[in-house]
Design an enzyme around this catalytic site. Structure first.
Site, mmCIF file in Angstrom:
data_model
loop_
_atom_site.group_PDB
_atom_site.id
_atom_site.type_symbol
_atom_site.label_atom_id
_atom_site.label_comp_id
_atom_site.label_asym_id
_atom_site.label_seq_id
_atom_site.Cartn_x
_atom_site.Cartn_y
_atom_site.Cartn_z
ATOM 1 N N SER A 108 0.580 5.879 0.663
ATOM 2 C CA SER A 108 -0.324 5.063 1.071
ATOM 3 C C SER A 108 -0.145 4.692 2.530
ATOM 4 O O SER A 108 0.663 5.337 3.100
ATOM 5 C CB SER A 108 0.574 3.609 0.825
ATOM 6 O OG SER A 108 0.401 2.533 1.164
ATOM 7 N N TYR A 138 8.123 -0.193 -2.414
ATOM 8 C CA TYR A 138 6.470 -0.243 -2.970
ATOM 9 C C TYR A 138 6.512 1.116 -1.888
ATOM 10 O O TYR A 138 6.400 2.288 -2.216
ATOM 11 C CB TYR A 138 5.843 -0.863 -2.473
ATOM 12 C CG TYR A 138 4.387 -0.455 -2.470
ATOM 13 C CD1 TYR A 138 3.424 -0.479 -4.401
ATOM 14 C CD2 TYR A 138 2.973 -0.628 -1.700
ATOM 15 C CE1 TYR A 138 2.035 0.120 -3.612
ATOM 16 C CE2 TYR A 138 2.440 0.247 -1.077
ATOM 17 C CZ TYR A 138 1.892 0.415 -2.396
ATOM 18 O OH TYR A 138 0.369 0.745 -2.464
#
Length: 254
Positions: free
Chosen positions: A138, A148
């Site tokens: 990401s 994350y």
């Protein structure tokens, strides 16, 4: 006919990977926890694309789930030529608001599973002398504001290391770094706010992300950032001091 195994295939980017690979005449192995959604998708793919669609129900947050997928990847009777480590989710809360069980499950899905499955796939593929591993990271990998982001940075760095170790084997490793994508990823109560917080121009389609990712696999690219605006944004993030990226997009909860 080549076979691709996709984790997190029941929805979002995983479902789009399944469709684009199936329409490109790949047999597919669909991995996720939701048997009903997987079975429905598999039936539709078989009818529309005329390829084999295998359902493998597994929870990658568990040892048993990871083992089931690892066994399938190691099969030489029905070899997998493309592994797509796509399964993942965001907690949407800071570490002061999550439980250890939540953090451990996210770590297992986002880090442990890609590591284990990539290793199994790489060993099988190098024996055959061909294959590819695609890991979904990401653009959050360039931030420092959440667990994350840390997990996705690990995925990117791991993929670069893996690509180096696979050099000359006929097997490639690619990391794709999507930005904001219109999928069910942001439907949960802790992430839904992002749908209204970011302008339409910030979002890209799952079709565009998957097309860019698979094109990167074909040309053996190591890191792919879909869309020019996100590629430019990543360039800017690299120029910012780490203190700025730690504050960027701070979580609202925790």
């Amino acid at each position: 006919m080549a076979t691709a195994l996709i984790t997190g295939a029941s929805r979002g980017l995983g479902e789009e990977f399944a469709w684009q690979l199936a329409t490109a005449r790949h047999d597919v192995v669909l991995v996720a926890r939701d048997r009903d959604r997987l079975s429905e998708l598999a039936d539709t793919i078989r009818g529309a694309a005329g390829v084999r669609a295998e359902v493998l129900v597994a929870d990658l947050a568990t040892e048993d789930g990871q083992e089931a997928v690892a066994e399938r990847l190691a099969s030489e009777d029905e070899p997998v030529s493309l592994l797509v480590n796509n399964a993942g989710y965001g907690l949407g809360r800071g570490i002061l608001s999550t439980t250890w069980e939540e953090e451990k499950a996210a770590l297992d899905v986002l880090v442990t599973a890609p590591l284990r499955l990539s290793q199994v796939a790489a060993k099988s593929m190098t024996v055959r002398g061909h294959g590819a591993i695609l890991n979904v990271s990401s653009v959050a990998a360039h931030l420092g504001n959440s667990t994350y982001a840390a997990h996705k940075r690990w995925v990117r760095d791991f993929t670069e290391a893996l690509a180096g170790q696979l050099h000359g084997t006929g097997v490639s490793a690619t990391a794709v770094l999507p930005g904001l994508v219109r999928t069910e990823f942001h439907d949960g109560p802790d992430l839904e706010y992002m749908k209204s917080e970011y302008p339409d121009a910030a979002w890209i389609s799952s079709e565009a992300v998957v097309e860019a990712a698979l094109a990167g696999v074909r040309r053996k690219a190591v890191v792919v950032t879909p869309s020019l605006r996100y590629a430019a944004g990543v360039g800017l993030l690299r120029m910012l001091p780490k203190s700025a990226t730690r504050r960027s997009g701070s979580l609202r909860r925790g």
